[in-house]
Design an enzyme around this catalytic site. Structure first.
Site, PDB file in Angstrom:
ATOM      1  N   THR A 197     -11.197  12.326 -13.902  1.00  0.00           N
ATOM      2  CA  THR A 197     -12.005  12.964 -12.860  1.00  0.00           C
ATOM      3  C   THR A 197     -13.491  12.922 -13.185  1.00  0.00           C
ATOM      4  OG1 THR A 197     -12.325  14.994 -11.590  1.00  0.00           O
ATOM      5  CG2 THR A 197     -11.763  15.254 -13.912  1.00  0.00           C
ATOM      6  N   TYR A 198     -14.276  12.761 -12.129  1.00  0.00           N
ATOM      7  CA  TYR A 198     -15.737  12.824 -12.239  1.00  0.00           C
ATOM      8  C   TYR A 198     -16.288  13.880 -11.286  1.00  0.00           C
ATOM      9  CZ  TYR A 198     -14.602   8.303 -14.291  1.00  0.00           C
ATOM     10  OH  TYR A 198     -14.036   7.309 -15.046  1.00  0.00           O
ATOM     11  N   THR A 231     -10.520  16.609  -6.123  1.00  0.00           N
ATOM     12  CA  THR A 231      -9.721  15.639  -5.370  1.00  0.00           C
ATOM     13  C   THR A 231      -8.267  15.604  -5.833  1.00  0.00           C
ATOM     14  OG1 THR A 231     -10.288  13.841  -6.869  1.00  0.00           O
ATOM     15  CG2 THR A 231     -11.735  14.179  -4.969  1.00  0.00           C
ATOM     16  N   CYS A 289       1.444 -14.203 -10.302  1.00  0.00           N
ATOM     17  CA  CYS A 289       0.153 -13.780 -10.847  1.00  0.00           C
ATOM     18  C   CYS A 289      -0.322 -14.778 -11.899  1.00  0.00           C
ATOM     19  CB  CYS A 289       0.256 -12.372 -11.446  1.00  0.00           C
ATOM     20  SG  CYS A 289      -1.338 -11.701 -11.959  1.00  0.00           S
ATOM     21  N   GLU A 322     -14.370   3.843  -7.378  1.00  0.00           N
ATOM     22  CA  GLU A 322     -13.366   4.743  -6.838  1.00  0.00           C
ATOM     23  C   GLU A 322     -12.145   3.971  -6.356  1.00  0.00           C
ATOM     24  OE1 GLU A 322     -15.747   8.474  -5.034  1.00  0.00           O
ATOM     25  OE2 GLU A 322     -16.377   6.553  -4.203  1.00  0.00           O
TER      26      GLU A 322
END
Length: 471
Positions: free
Chosen positions: A365-366, A377, A121, A442
């Site tokens: 969460t949204y 979800t 990386c 998302e």
């Protein structure tokens, strides 16, 4: 670990200092462009837009993340799509790298370099090499691992095992480090080192999974170095291939979530059946791999001088025709009941910060999913988190692994396994291949869950080995 969160965020944005650096041509300096403009090669630049307002606490944390050139790096910008998580992440990383702790500051950055180099990386290696130069101590160490003191070199074994096959760590590895005469580690120092290693292994997964673009060095603009090379890099398109199918893909996922919830309420699987489903999922994970994308170009790395035994890499936990390690049963050694208290006792307060970071990623969460609002979800997020642990041989007795196959399609499993197990192979094509109807934010949340699940898995194996050594 229980997971309760959701995916599409309200936008959160950052200052445009980095773009001023990239546009340094105005000062007569020719700057090499990244493969695509903006912080990510996977996410359109206009989706990581300028911030109009940042709350004071987050602003203070962001200030600590500024590079010496005075800009917010690409990693922070992409993570900023989820500001609540970013705040927790920066708080724990700042504590690990800069606050009082068992290890000297320059050793912490060197361990970060060692960890990031295991996955080639360059983004993280370069970031911490710059920090090392800024401190101006022990610069000879930057010539390569063989120039570092033996005490740090002794971490190489646990570094490579944690990065690629953490289930192989034993109390003997711990004993070899804490009982090596003049090069010995105290348990507190070793816990600090282990948390750093796990943090930067997992962070490498986020960097590759989110397509984080290389950082232009304002001091030396022509010293641009790519994070990795892929024949699938290119400017993001607004419409993915198969976009029509992606609508039915989303609706099918929503239907499966609804059906699973109904099945849960009607009938609960027995412990024997749940154990069988875990074993089935573990074995099926053997068939998932980046071989699905064999035409991709493998990355090159400039961090190889910090790596010994470079051929040591990931192997599946459960391998056909071999004696496999026993399943790690979470009820026997969990983060909540065992790992948290051990790490907090040996390295004050880091357990609290890590626990907050784990919970924030999982509980974020949204209440939306792509174009749908008012969606719970929880089961989808738990499937993502637990699938990572399943690949690492970790089983939760209270989880039905049959849900994994129902909720995660093959292209998503390929992406998860690649990002988690050999992130340097991740490509734009893999990123685009799943959840085509979903927002980029998302997918970034998916990467946060994968990163935290991986870090927690590494810590569970390492801390269990330390506990066994202590007892």
């Amino acid at each position: 670990m229980s997971v309760t969160a959701d995916f599409s965020p309200k936008p959160f944005h950052f200052c445009n200092i980095c773009q001023k650096v990239i546009r340094k041509k105005e000062k007569g300096v020719s700057v090499q462009r990244p493969f695509s403009s903006g912080p990510s090669a996977f996410i359109p630049e206009d989706e990581v837009v300028e911030a109009s307002q940042v709350d004071p606490q987050t602003e203070q944390l962001l200030a600590e993340a500024y590079s010496p050139s005075g800009c917010v790096d690409h990693l922070t910008q992409v993570m900023g799509l989820h500001p609540h998580y970013l705040e927790s992440f920066l708080r724990s990383q700042f504590y690990l790298l800069r606050m009082d702790g068992p290890l000297p500051l320059h050793c912490r950055h060197y361990i970060a370099i060692m960890a990031a180099a295991r996955h080639q990386c360059s983004f993280l290696v370069s970031l911490h090499v710059r920090e090392f130069y800024r401190m101006g101590v022990c610069l000879d160490w930057l010539k390569g691992l063989q120039y570092a003191p033996q005490r740090l070199r002794n971490l190489n074994e646990i570094n490579k095992i944690l990065a690629h096959r953490p289930w192989l760590i034993t109390k003997e590895h711990i004993q070899n480090l804490v009982k090596t005469g003049e090069h010995s580690w105290s348990l507190a120092e070793l816990v600090h080192a282990v948390v750093l290693l796990a943090h930067f292994h997992a962070l490498a997964s986020f960097v590759f999974g989110s397509g984080i673009n290389p950082q232009v060095d304002a001091q030396n603009a022509n010293a641009f170095q790519p994070v990795y090379i892929s024949n699938c890099y290119g400017c993001p398109s607004s419409t993915s291939p198969g976009a029509t199918d992606s609508v039915s893909e989303l609706e099918a996922l929503m239907d499966r979530m609804k059906r699973l919830q109904e099945d849960r309420e009607e009938d609960e699987a027995s412990q024997e059946e749940m154990a069988t489903r875990f074993e089935k999922e573990k074995k099926e994970s053997l068939l998932v791999g980046s071989g699905d994308f064999e035409d991709e170009v493998m990355p090159t790395s400039r961090g190889s001088r910090f790596v010994e035994d470079a051929t040591f890499g990931y192997q599946d936990f459960a391998r056909h025709g071999e004696d496999n390690p026993p399943t790690f049963r979470a009820q026997d050694y969990s983060w909540e009941d065992h790992g948290f208290s051990l790490v907090n006792r040996l390295y004050s307060d880091i357990g609290l910060l890590l626990d907050d970071k784990f919970r924030t990623a999982c509980d974020l969460t949204y209440y939306s999913l792509a174009s749908h609002e008012d969606v719970d979800t929880t089961m989808l997020r738990r499937a993502l988190f637990n699938y990572v642990h399943c690949m690492y041989g970790i089983r939760y007795d209270d989880y039905d692994y049959g849900e994994v196959n129902q909720l995660l399609e093959r292209s998503l499993k390929v992406y998860i396994k690649t990002v988690t197990c050999y992130p340097e192979r991740t490509t734009r094509r893999m990123y685009d291949s799943y959840w085509r109807q979903f927002h980029h934010s998302e997918k970034v949340h998916v990467n946060l869950l994968l990163m935290e699940a991986r870090m927690q898995a590494e810590l569970l194996y390492a801390l269990r080995a330390i506990t066994r050594y202590m007892t």
